[in-house]
Structures are given as structure tokens and as C-alpha cells.
Motif scaffolding. Structure first.
Motif, PDB file in Angstrom:
ATOM      1  N   LYS A  64       5.461  -1.729  -3.991  1.00  0.00           N
ATOM      2  CA  LYS A  64       4.645  -2.826  -3.452  1.00  0.00           C
ATOM      3  C   LYS A  64       4.072  -2.534  -2.070  1.00  0.00           C
ATOM      4  N   HIS A  67       0.414  -1.867  -2.369  1.00  0.00           N
ATOM      5  CA  HIS A  67      -0.490  -2.901  -2.879  1.00  0.00           C
ATOM      6  C   HIS A  67      -0.525  -4.134  -1.990  1.00  0.00           C
ATOM      7  N   TYR A  68       0.653  -4.504  -1.492  1.00  0.00           N
ATOM      8  CA  TYR A  68       0.723  -5.777  -0.767  1.00  0.00           C
ATOM      9  C   TYR A  68       1.124  -5.604   0.688  1.00  0.00           C
ATOM     10  N   ALA A 153       1.756 -10.000  -7.258  1.00  0.00           N
ATOM     11  CA  ALA A 153       1.724 -10.241  -5.811  1.00  0.00           C
ATOM     12  C   ALA A 153       2.865 -11.157  -5.394  1.00  0.00           C
TER      13      ALA A 153
END
Ligand SMILES: Cc1ncc(COP(=O)(O)O)c(C=O)c1O
Length: 355
Positions: A64, A67-68, A153
Motif C-alpha cells: 500500500k 498506492h496510498y 484504499a
């Protein structure tokens, strides 16, 4: 036989890189020591930290962090005195700030013992890497990020905490010319500006590149609402001296609560310098520059301690600052570095002996 340092297990590097390093010509943060400290957050808890050889780590593309952006860090230094003693400066403040950042980015907080015992063990193992040349130090970079996977998310279920070390030479910023920002913002009310989140720095790069194209080395960030008030610089808090009063903005949720900043406020008070923690309008600074009452501006942060500003640009006009023989900037830098390098009494109890 398992080796431990300060009760932390150590997997030793097969060879040391230390003899390849030119300690007389170190740049900032680009040479790394032989080992790093690692702890993983799995099954709802931080595993006991261990020391392993410094080197690449393996992550899945779906981690993650990619991506986040759940990623936070700290910056501190270890200093060596003339007798070979090694010291940190207010390290618990870095641990507390790491956890303030962690909370804001929905990352699990790290226990104090993981941070402090791990840091002390790593520094004890790597003590030969702490440079002794004047002004040089071992830069310490603790960081944490989401290693857990998934394209949804939401916060990750696994994280990594690492401390890596980089011997660094004396930091000479030279004459810094800064641009007071009128368009872009670094942080917004209710946002993550007060956290040391990686993304805050990514967002600064483009406006800083635009400023560099115009000949400015740094951007002075202003409030995101109307760009009326001075907030902070790239990786530094900002001080302004008008006549003999030293002023800095109050911290809020857009400004990083700098350890150098709060140390300077205490030392300045101890020196009998008038200090004010209050909002500083750009208008006030421009007027003070025009009428000659603006004596100094400087940035304050771990890397350079104090970085004097020679000129600032605003609305297409450059304003020069005077060169003072006995500036507050040099006096305050001397007092802080004397404490850091164990050259002076530490009446505030800020120095932390590692070795
Ligand atoms: C945005 C920002 N402001 C201020 C600072 C100064 O903080 P400190 O004095 O704790 O290094 C830093 C550096 O950590 C920073 O990244």
C-alpha cells in the motif's frame, strides 16, 4: 552463537564498507552504514527489532505504500565529541513526533522501547561511522511505511519500521535566497502538514523547482488560505528578527513542530533575547525590509541547525538582508551545536549519551 547488542539480535554484514568511505568529503545523506534496524508490524503488533545488513528490501507491487502513500519518517543526528563519546539530541522528541505522524496516517504507533533501544543498539554497533570532523555527524533516518498489500484504499495490515544511518559532512548552505510563495501550498487546514509524511515533501518538489528556475534555493510557504502569513521553509521552520525581537510562527496543523525551533526559542530566552511566537504577515516582513528594521531571517532544522537567509523574493521584487557581524543566527547555532557536540554544559538536559 547469536550476537546481541543492547539486547537486540544482530545479523552482521559479511564485510564492512567503512574503508571505502572518504570521511573528509562527505555529502549529506548519500553514504550508508553497514547495518540497519528493522521491526515489522504483523498480526497486530510490532515484532522485536533486529539489526541486519543494510541492503535492498523486497516488497510486493500491491504494497500500500506505492498506492496510498502511508509513509512517514524522522530526521535526527548522532554527534561525536573529542573523547569519542556519541550523543543524540532530544531523541524522545523524535519518537513522539513519529507517533503523532503515525496516528495521522493511520499507521500503528511504535513502542518507545522499540525506538530507543533499537536506536542505541544500532549506534553502538555503528559507532565507528560517527564522523569526528568539525560539523560532521551521523544522520539518523527512522521511517515507517505500509508493506501490507491490496488495491483497496484502506489502511494496510502490515508495516515496516527501519532505521538507516548516513555519515554526513558539515552542512554549509551558503547564501540562501528564498521565494515567498504566492500560489502553491504545502499544507492545508485539517490536513497532514504537521506530520512528517513523505507525500508532504513530494508536493513541495514542483513549486521548489519553479522557484529554482527563477534563482531561488528555497520556498517560504505561506498559509493556504490567502498566502498572507509566513509558515515554514522546505525542511525548516522560519525565524524573523525585526529590530531586536526574534519572531516565529506558532505551530498548527499545517506546520511541523520542529525540535530545532523549540530549542532555539528556549536558548534565545536564556540569552535574554526577546522572542515572540505569533503570526507573521508577509506585509509586515516586506515593510520591515523597506524601512530597515528587518535584521535577520533564518531557517531552523536538524540538517543545517540554522540557515541564514540572504535575500527573499516577493511579487517580483528581491529584498536583501543585511550581513550582521554578531547575528542571532550565529549565536544560537553556536549554543545549540556546543550542546550537541558535548562542548558546553547542557542546562536543559537535551543531550542523550549513547556511548
Ligand atoms: C517541513 C519541516 N519543517 C521543519 C523541520 C525542522 O524540524 P527539526 O528541527 O525537528 O529537524 C523539518 C525537518 O525535520 C521539516 O521537514
Amino acid at each position: 552463537m547469536e550476537v546481541t547488542v543492547n539486547n537486540i539480535p544482530v545479523q552482521k554484514a559479511a564485510t564492512s564498507k567503512i574503508h571505502d568511505v572518504d570521511f573528509d568529503n562527505l555529502s549529506f545523506g548519500s553514504t550508508f552504514t553497514d547495518h540497519m534496524l528493522v521491526s515489522d508490524y504483523v498480526n497486530g503488533e510490532w515484532t522485536p527489532p533486529k539489526i541486519v545488513p543494510y541492503g535492498p528490501i523486497s516488497l510486493e507491487p500491491s504494497s500500500k505504500i506505492f498506492h496510498y502513500g502511508q509513509s512517514i519518517f524522522e530526521g535526527m543526528k548522532a554527534y561525536k565529541d573529542e573523547q569519542g563519546g556519541v550523543y543524540l539530541f532530544r531523541p524522545l522528541e523524535n519518537w513522539k513526533r513519529l507517533n503523532r505522524s503515525a496516528e495521522r496516517l493511520a499507521i500503528p504507533e511504535l513502542p518507545e522501547s522499540h525506538f530507543m533501544d533499537g536506536l542505541v543498539a544500532l549506534l553502538q554497533l555503528e559507532q565507528d561511522w560517527v564522523p569526528q570532523n568539525p560539523g560532521s555527524s551521523l544522520y539518523v533516518r527512522p521511517f515507517m511505511f505500509a508493506s501490507g498489500t491490496g488495491f483497496h484504499a484502506s489502511p494496510a495490515d502490515e508495516y515496516k519500521f527501519i532505521i538507516a544511518l548516513a555519515p554526513s559532512g558539515a552542512y554549509f548552505s551558503g547564501k540562501v535566497k528564498v521565494l515567498i510563495e504566492e500560489k502553491y501550498s504545502r499544507a492545508a487546514n485539517g490536513g497532514v502538514g504537521y506530520a512528517k509524511a513523505g507525500g508532504n515533501y513530494a508536493g513541495q518538489f514542483y513549486p521548489t523547482q519553479l522557484a529554482a528556475e527563477k534563482g531561488y534555493q528555497q520556498v517560504i510557504w505561506t498559509d493556504d488560505n490567502k498566502h498572507e502569513f509566513i509558515e515554514e521553509a522546505g525542511a525548516m521552520n522560519v525565524f524573523v528578527r525585526i529590530d531586536d525581537t526574534l519572531i516565529t510562527a506558532p505551530t498548527n496543523d499545517r506546520i511541523l513542530d520542529g525540535i530545532t525551533r523549540k530549542s532555539i526559542l528556549d536558548i534565545a530566552a536564556d540569552e535574554g533575547i526577546d522572542t515572540e511566537v505569533r503570526k507573521i504577515s508577509v506585509k509586515e516582513v516586506v515593510e520591515a525590509a523597506k524601512n530597515g528594521s528587518l535584521r535577520e531571517m533564518f531557517g531552523a532544522g536538524t540538517a543545517a541547525v540554522v540557515s541564514p537567509i540572504a535575500a527573499f523574493g516577493y511579487k517580483g521584487v528581491d529584498y536583501e538582508l543585511p550581513e550582521l557581524a554578531d547575528s542571532y543566527a550565529s549565536k544560537l547555532k553556536q549554543r545549540i551545536t556546543d550542546i550537541q557536540y558535548n562542548r558546553a554544559e547542557d542546562k536543559f538536559g537535551w543531550r542523550y549519551k549513547v556511548i
